[in-house]
Design a protein around this motif. Structure first.
Motif, short mmCIF file in Angstrom:
data_model
loop_
_atom_site.label_atom_id
_atom_site.label_comp_id
_atom_site.label_asym_id
_atom_site.label_seq_id
_atom_site.Cartn_x
_atom_site.Cartn_y
_atom_site.Cartn_z
N GLN A 1 0.82 -1.21 0.00
CA GLN A 1 0.00 0.00 0.00
C GLN A 1 0.86 1.27 0.00
O GLN A 1 0.51 2.26 -0.63
CB GLN A 1 -0.91 -0.01 1.24
N SER A 2 1.99 1.21 0.68
CA SER A 2 2.83 2.41 0.86
C SER A 2 3.99 2.52 -0.13
O SER A 2 4.96 3.23 0.13
CB SER A 2 3.37 2.45 2.30
N PHE A 3 3.92 1.76 -1.24
CA PHE A 3 4.85 1.86 -2.37
C PHE A 3 6.24 1.30 -2.05
O PHE A 3 6.76 0.50 -2.81
CB PHE A 3 4.98 3.30 -2.89
N HIS A 4 6.89 1.76 -0.98
CA HIS A 4 8.22 1.27 -0.58
C HIS A 4 9.26 1.44 -1.67
O HIS A 4 10.11 0.57 -1.88
CB HIS A 4 8.14 -0.19 -0.15
N LEU A 5 9.21 2.57 -2.38
CA LEU A 5 10.28 2.89 -3.31
C LEU A 5 11.49 3.43 -2.54
O LEU A 5 11.34 4.05 -1.50
CB LEU A 5 9.82 3.93 -4.34
N LEU A 6 12.68 3.19 -3.07
CA LEU A 6 13.89 3.71 -2.43
C LEU A 6 14.03 5.19 -2.79
O LEU A 6 14.12 5.55 -3.97
CB LEU A 6 15.11 2.93 -2.91
N MET B 1 16.81 6.71 -5.15
CA MET B 1 16.94 6.15 -6.50
C MET B 1 15.85 6.69 -7.40
O MET B 1 14.72 6.94 -6.96
CB MET B 1 16.83 4.62 -6.46
N THR B 2 16.18 6.87 -8.69
CA THR B 2 15.18 7.29 -9.66
C THR B 2 14.18 6.15 -9.89
O THR B 2 14.40 5.01 -9.45
CB THR B 2 15.83 7.66 -10.99
N ALA B 3 13.12 6.47 -10.61
CA ALA B 3 12.13 5.45 -10.94
C ALA B 3 12.79 4.30 -11.69
O ALA B 3 12.55 3.11 -11.38
CB ALA B 3 11.01 6.06 -11.79
N GLU B 4 13.63 4.64 -12.66
CA GLU B 4 14.31 3.59 -13.44
C GLU B 4 15.21 2.74 -12.55
O GLU B 4 15.24 1.51 -12.66
CB GLU B 4 15.12 4.22 -14.57
N GLU B 5 15.95 3.38 -11.66
CA GLU B 5 16.84 2.65 -10.77
C GLU B 5 16.06 1.77 -9.80
O GLU B 5 16.51 0.67 -9.46
CB GLU B 5 17.72 3.64 -10.00
N LEU C 1 5.04 5.41 -17.89
CA LEU C 1 5.93 6.34 -17.19
C LEU C 1 7.30 6.46 -17.85
O LEU C 1 8.29 6.76 -17.18
CB LEU C 1 6.10 5.90 -15.73
N SER C 2 7.37 6.29 -19.14
CA SER C 2 8.66 6.35 -19.82
C SER C 2 9.30 7.73 -19.68
O SER C 2 10.52 7.86 -19.68
CB SER C 2 8.52 5.99 -21.30
N ALA C 3 8.49 8.78 -19.55
CA ALA C 3 9.01 10.14 -19.42
C ALA C 3 9.41 10.47 -17.98
O ALA C 3 9.93 11.57 -17.73
CB ALA C 3 7.98 11.14 -19.91
N ARG C 4 9.17 9.55 -17.04
CA ARG C 4 9.42 9.84 -15.63
C ARG C 4 10.55 8.99 -15.05
O ARG C 4 10.78 8.98 -13.85
CB ARG C 4 8.14 9.60 -14.82
N GLY C 5 11.30 8.31 -15.92
CA GLY C 5 12.32 7.38 -15.46
C GLY C 5 13.41 8.01 -14.63
O GLY C 5 13.99 7.36 -13.76
N ARG C 6 13.74 9.28 -14.89
CA ARG C 6 14.83 9.94 -14.17
C ARG C 6 14.33 10.73 -12.95
O ARG C 6 15.10 11.43 -12.30
CB ARG C 6 15.61 10.86 -15.11
N HIS C 7 13.04 10.61 -12.66
CA HIS C 7 12.48 11.31 -11.51
C HIS C 7 12.61 10.45 -10.25
O HIS C 7 12.55 9.22 -10.31
CB HIS C 7 11.00 11.64 -11.75
N GLU D 1 1.62 7.50 -9.60
CA GLU D 1 2.84 7.23 -10.35
C GLU D 1 3.79 6.35 -9.54
O GLU D 1 4.40 5.42 -10.09
CB GLU D 1 3.51 8.54 -10.75
N GLN D 2 3.91 6.62 -8.25
CA GLN D 2 4.77 5.79 -7.42
C GLN D 2 4.29 4.34 -7.40
O GLN D 2 5.11 3.41 -7.46
CB GLN D 2 4.82 6.35 -5.99
N GLN D 3 2.99 4.15 -7.33
CA GLN D 3 2.50 2.76 -7.30
C GLN D 3 2.68 2.08 -8.64
O GLN D 3 2.93 0.88 -8.70
CB GLN D 3 1.03 2.72 -6.86
N ARG D 4 2.61 2.83 -9.72
CA ARG D 4 2.89 2.24 -11.03
C ARG D 4 4.37 1.85 -11.15
O ARG D 4 4.70 0.82 -11.75
CB ARG D 4 2.48 3.19 -12.15
N VAL D 5 5.26 2.66 -10.58
CA VAL D 5 6.68 2.29 -10.55
C VAL D 5 6.85 1.01 -9.72
O VAL D 5 7.57 0.08 -10.12
CB VAL D 5 7.54 3.42 -9.95
N ALA D 6 6.17 0.95 -8.58
CA ALA D 6 6.25 -0.24 -7.73
C ALA D 6 5.73 -1.48 -8.46
O ALA D 6 6.29 -2.58 -8.32
CB ALA D 6 5.47 -0.02 -6.44
#
Length: 242
Positions: free
Chosen positions: A107-112, A115-119, A146-152, A161-166
């Motif tokens: 639920q809380s995404f847990h992205l680092l 790191m960028t979205a791509e990373e 999200l191809s345009a958001r890879g370096r974000h 967007e964060q959940q889509r990266v997850a």
């Protein structure tokens, strides 16, 4: 969907049932004494099957996922993950078993955050020793729009967007089993619908089995089968409407 990464070979039987839980019980200590979280559950998830875990807060849904994924140990039970009994497997061994085969979305995404979205998408692939991790990550970000958001970085992305990266991170290794714990719980209605559509589409396309924890009855109805928990016990189980 993008092609899967080239992962090192494993000794896992590709035809094995992804998950079998037999007599799952979990008791945890508390100041007031032992608390029974799960009580004698039997659950099997077949290859490519989509199973929803439904029940009120405190019914044991998230605890079931933790035990099933080998993140915690049950008090009693036999847990077979791809045919491997976790009883005799230590923490490092369970991590190796999950790698490239089991993914989780929370639920809380847990992205680092550093790191960028791509990373973020590439990191598990690199840990698993996959070739072409960066190219695979880019392809999966494109797949979730999200191809345009890879370096974000995560703080530069909306919740949806964060959940889509997850989701891209979870599916980039093309796992055989995806656990999703309230994946739309922190999103508004429009973003929740978008993430849900992507999740079910991508699971179907990759052939992954799905174990989905949700309070959303409409989301649960999209699964092949609903397992309903109450007070740590199996309240009911059955096919969801077509």
């Amino acid at each position: 969907t993008p092609e899967g990464p080239s992962l090192p070979p494993t000794d896992i039987d590709a035809a094995a049932i992804p998950l079998v839980l037999e007599n799952l019980s979990l008791t945890l200590p508390s100041a007031a004494g032992p608390v029974e979280i799960l009580r004698g559950l039997d659950v099997t998830v077949s290859r490519g099957e989509r199973v929803a875990l439904v029940g009120p807060s405190g019914s044991g849904k998230s605890s079931l996922i933790a035990v099933a994924a080998g993140l915690g140990r049950p008090t009693l039970c036999r847990v077979l993950l791809f045919g491997k009994d976790l009883a005799g497997v230590d923490e490092d061994g369970r991590a190796r078993l999950r790698r490239g085969r089991v993914s989780l979305v929370f639920q809380s995404f847990h992205l680092l955050p550093n790191m960028t979205a791509e990373e973020n998408v590439a990191a598990p692939l690199e840990i698993a020793g996959a070739a072409g991790a960066s190219d695979t990550a880019k392809a999966w970000l494109d797949r979730v729009g999200l191809s345009a958001r890879g370096r974000h970085y995560p703080h530069q992305l909306s919740g949806g967007e964060q959940q889509r990266v997850a989701l891209a991170r979870a599916l980039a290794c093309r796992p055989a089993l995806l656990f999703a714990d309230e994946p739309t719980g922190n999103l508004d209605a429009a973003n929740a619908a978008h993430v849900a559509d992507l999740m079910f589409d991508l699971v179907a396309e990759t052939g992954a089995a799905l174990v989905l924890v949700t309070h959303d009855e409409a989301l649960a109805a999209r699964a092949d089968r609903a397992v309903r928990l109450r007070d740590g016990r199996l309240a009911s189980e059955g096919l969801t409407p077509a």
